[in-house]
Scaffold this motif. Structure first.
Motif, short mmCIF file in Angstrom:
data_model
loop_
_atom_site.label_atom_id
_atom_site.label_comp_id
_atom_site.label_asym_id
_atom_site.label_seq_id
_atom_site.Cartn_x
_atom_site.Cartn_y
_atom_site.Cartn_z
N UNK A 79 0.85 -1.14 0.01
CA UNK A 79 -0.11 -0.08 0.00
C UNK A 79 0.76 1.45 0.04
N UNK A 80 0.35 2.28 -0.20
CA UNK A 80 0.82 3.67 -0.28
C UNK A 80 0.26 4.66 0.88
N UNK A 81 1.27 5.35 1.74
CA UNK A 81 1.04 6.05 2.74
C UNK A 81 1.40 7.48 2.14
N UNK A 82 0.49 8.44 2.32
CA UNK A 82 0.74 9.92 2.05
C UNK A 82 1.78 10.40 2.82
N UNK A 83 2.56 11.45 2.45
CA UNK A 83 3.58 12.23 3.10
C UNK A 83 3.04 12.52 4.71
N UNK A 86 2.75 9.42 6.73
CA UNK A 86 3.92 8.95 7.05
C UNK A 86 4.81 9.57 7.92
N UNK A 87 4.49 10.91 7.85
CA UNK A 87 5.44 11.79 9.03
C UNK A 87 5.13 11.32 10.40
N UNK A 88 3.74 11.07 10.53
CA UNK A 88 3.37 10.45 11.99
C UNK A 88 3.82 8.99 12.22
N UNK A 89 3.72 8.45 11.19
CA UNK A 89 4.07 6.85 11.10
C UNK A 89 5.63 6.61 11.54
N UNK A 90 6.60 7.55 10.96
CA UNK A 90 7.83 7.72 11.44
C UNK A 90 8.03 8.20 12.94
N UNK A 91 7.24 9.24 13.40
CA UNK A 91 7.49 9.42 14.72
C UNK A 91 7.01 8.34 15.75
N UNK A 92 5.99 7.67 15.34
CA UNK A 92 5.58 6.51 16.08
C UNK A 92 6.63 5.33 16.02
N UNK A 93 7.31 5.37 14.94
CA UNK A 93 8.42 4.30 14.72
C UNK A 93 9.45 4.67 15.70
N UNK A 94 9.79 5.77 15.70
CA UNK A 94 11.23 6.36 16.64
C UNK A 94 10.75 6.28 18.03
N UNK A 207 5.71 -2.09 16.48
CA UNK A 207 6.32 -0.84 15.69
C UNK A 207 6.73 0.60 16.46
N UNK A 208 7.82 0.07 17.11
CA UNK A 208 8.42 1.01 18.05
C UNK A 208 10.00 0.54 18.26
N UNK A 209 10.89 1.35 17.92
CA UNK A 209 12.31 1.06 17.84
C UNK A 209 12.76 1.07 19.25
N UNK A 210 12.01 1.34 20.21
CA UNK A 210 12.20 1.24 21.76
C UNK A 210 12.00 -0.05 22.19
N UNK A 211 11.02 -0.80 21.71
CA UNK A 211 10.29 -2.13 22.25
C UNK A 211 11.55 -3.06 22.72
N UNK A 212 12.56 -3.26 22.15
CA UNK A 212 13.48 -4.26 22.52
C UNK A 212 14.10 -3.91 23.89
N UNK A 213 14.65 -2.65 23.90
CA UNK A 213 14.97 -1.98 25.18
C UNK A 213 13.94 -2.22 26.45
N UNK A 214 12.66 -1.83 25.73
CA UNK A 214 11.63 -1.70 27.06
C UNK A 214 11.37 -3.07 27.42
#
Length: 438
Positions: A79-83, A86-94, A207-214
């Protein structure tokens, strides 16, 4: 787990995608014109701009074409995510962003609007009296009563230290507060200790880069408390980063493959291998799943089931067993393209099959709300019925039809991030796992 190898694998996948694009040369007007379908598409765009009665939003038309192209594959995971999304998605991922400290859910039956589902301590929303159930009316001067949830999130978030004026409604009465945005860290791991010193850890998303640490911190805390068994709750966890799933499994296994990837040529490669670590948990383990456990949740439960490290309790899982390559596009949007499928350590396919629990138990936490429809009354007429002992008034539409859907019971959540709230009496899956451990 060989973390270095994982990094190399992901880089190689990205490089492969880039090479493939270079070899194809992309779609250009020249090669589009070489087919009847391509000429049709180009002519349609031209005729639309030339003939359409109203002004044409070029950006909207082209993004619609992108969405339609990916949709033609009939694959919900490409699928395609609009910009903006995508910006919200990137913040959630971080796992970090500037925010006011609330969790949102849709306010309207069609998924639009927003209301507060939880208020976390230590942030400006809690300090200014915002409460669970408050509905967003305006953010600044923008009416958001029927806005998409992502649009509300985008307007609420911002630079740390900046402020935003939000107008809420509480029991129909509006109020406005000015809230300071602070650094919010998404805590995706919740834990507690159940009676009898049984440990409980819930993973809400991968979907969170901090999951492993937590997650590692939560497991370490359980080991420190010398729990007599551990329950890992993956219910309603729709997945996320495959790396995070592999790292969670590696907390429980000392050797062997965790998951393999198989591409369209049927070539299979082990993606993650467990390694013995002093931080591993080696005690009794139960894993909870339901029909909404998907993707990385199924990788985790499948690996722990194959290796007989854990007993899986709950419902048949969703069955999302494919990996996607995220491709950043020139407009700032993102395309997720299915690239391979996952296999458990024993070579089982997950996609469209899911994981069958060792002990099947129906999820009893949430019941279907009361709902009804009717017709045959005058347009605009109000009808009052008694539902669960309380009067409910509905208004007929222009065709004399009326509908009612009761509110879905919201899960009880702690205002303290990372603290789990559970109920052994009303949660049949959790109760079964708890009894099995005892």
């Amino acid at each position: 787990m060989n973390a270095k190898r994982l990094t190399v694998t992901l880089a190689a996948l990205g490089a492969t995608a880039a090479v493939a694009y270079a070899q194809m040369g992309g779609y250009t007007q020249a090669n589009l014109s070489s087919t009847a379908e391509g000429r049709t598409f180009l002519q349609l765009l031209s005729d639309l701009n030339r003939l359409y009665l109203y002004p044409v939003d070029q950006k909207k038309v082209l993004r619609g074409a992108i969405t339609g192209a990916l949709g033609s594959l009939d694959d919900e995971f490409t699928y395609y995510s609009e910009p903006e999304d995508n910006a919200i998605d990137a913040a959630n991922l971080q796992g970090e962003f500037g925010g006011i400290g609330v969790q949102l859910v849709a306010a309207n039956p069609d998924g639009s609007g927003g209301k507060v589902d939880n208020v976390y301590k230590g942030y400006s929303a809690a300090e200014n009296g915002v409460q669970i159930g408050d509905q967003f009316l305006k953010i600044g001067e923008t009416d958001v009563t029927t806005a998409k949830l992502n649009e509300i999130v985008r307007l609420v978030r911002g630079e740390k230290g900046s402020s935003v004026a939000v107008t809420f409604a509480r029991e129909g009465k509006p109020y406005t507060v000015k809230l300071e945005r602070r650094q919010v860290t998404i805590v995706s791991v919740e834990s507690t200790v159940l009676p009898g010193n049984v440990g409980y850890i819930a993973l809400n998303t991968f979907y969170n880069e901090k999951v492993s640490e937590q997650f590692s911190a939560a497991v370490a805390d359980m080991k420190k408390k010398n729990v007599k068994g551990l329950i890992l709750d993956l219910r309603d966890n729709g997945g996320g980063l495959l790396n995070a799933g592999v790292e969670v499994v590696d907390q429980f296994l000392q050797s062997g493959p965790i998951v393999s990837l198989r591409d369209r040529s049927k070539a299979t490669e082990v993606f993650g291998t467990a390694r013995r670590q002093t931080t591993d948990y080696t005690g009794k383990l139960m894993v909870l799943v339901n029909k909404n456990s998907a993707s990385a949740s199924e990788v985790v439960s499948g690996a722990l089931q194959d290796t007989k490290k854990a007993t899986i309790v709950g419902e048949q899982t969703f069955g999302k067993g494919v990996a996607q390559i995220p491709v950043t596009l020139p407009d700032g949007g993102k395309a997720a393209i299915v690239n391979s499928e996952w296999l458990t350590p024993n070579g089982r396919q997950i996609h469209k099959k899911g994981i069958t629990p060792d002990v099947v138990v129906k999820d009893t936490r949430f019941t279907t709300p009361v709902n009804f429809t009717g017709s045959g009354v005058k347009p605009g007429e109000k009808i009052t019925l008694t539902v669960e002992g309380k009067p409910v008034t509905v208004t007929a539409d222009k065709d004399g039809k009326f509908t009612y859907t009761g509110e879905i019971k919201r899960p009880t959540r702690s205002a303290q991030q990372g603290e789990a709230v559970v109920d052994l009496q009303t949660d049949a899956i959790l109760k079964k796992a708890y009894d099995l451990l005892k």
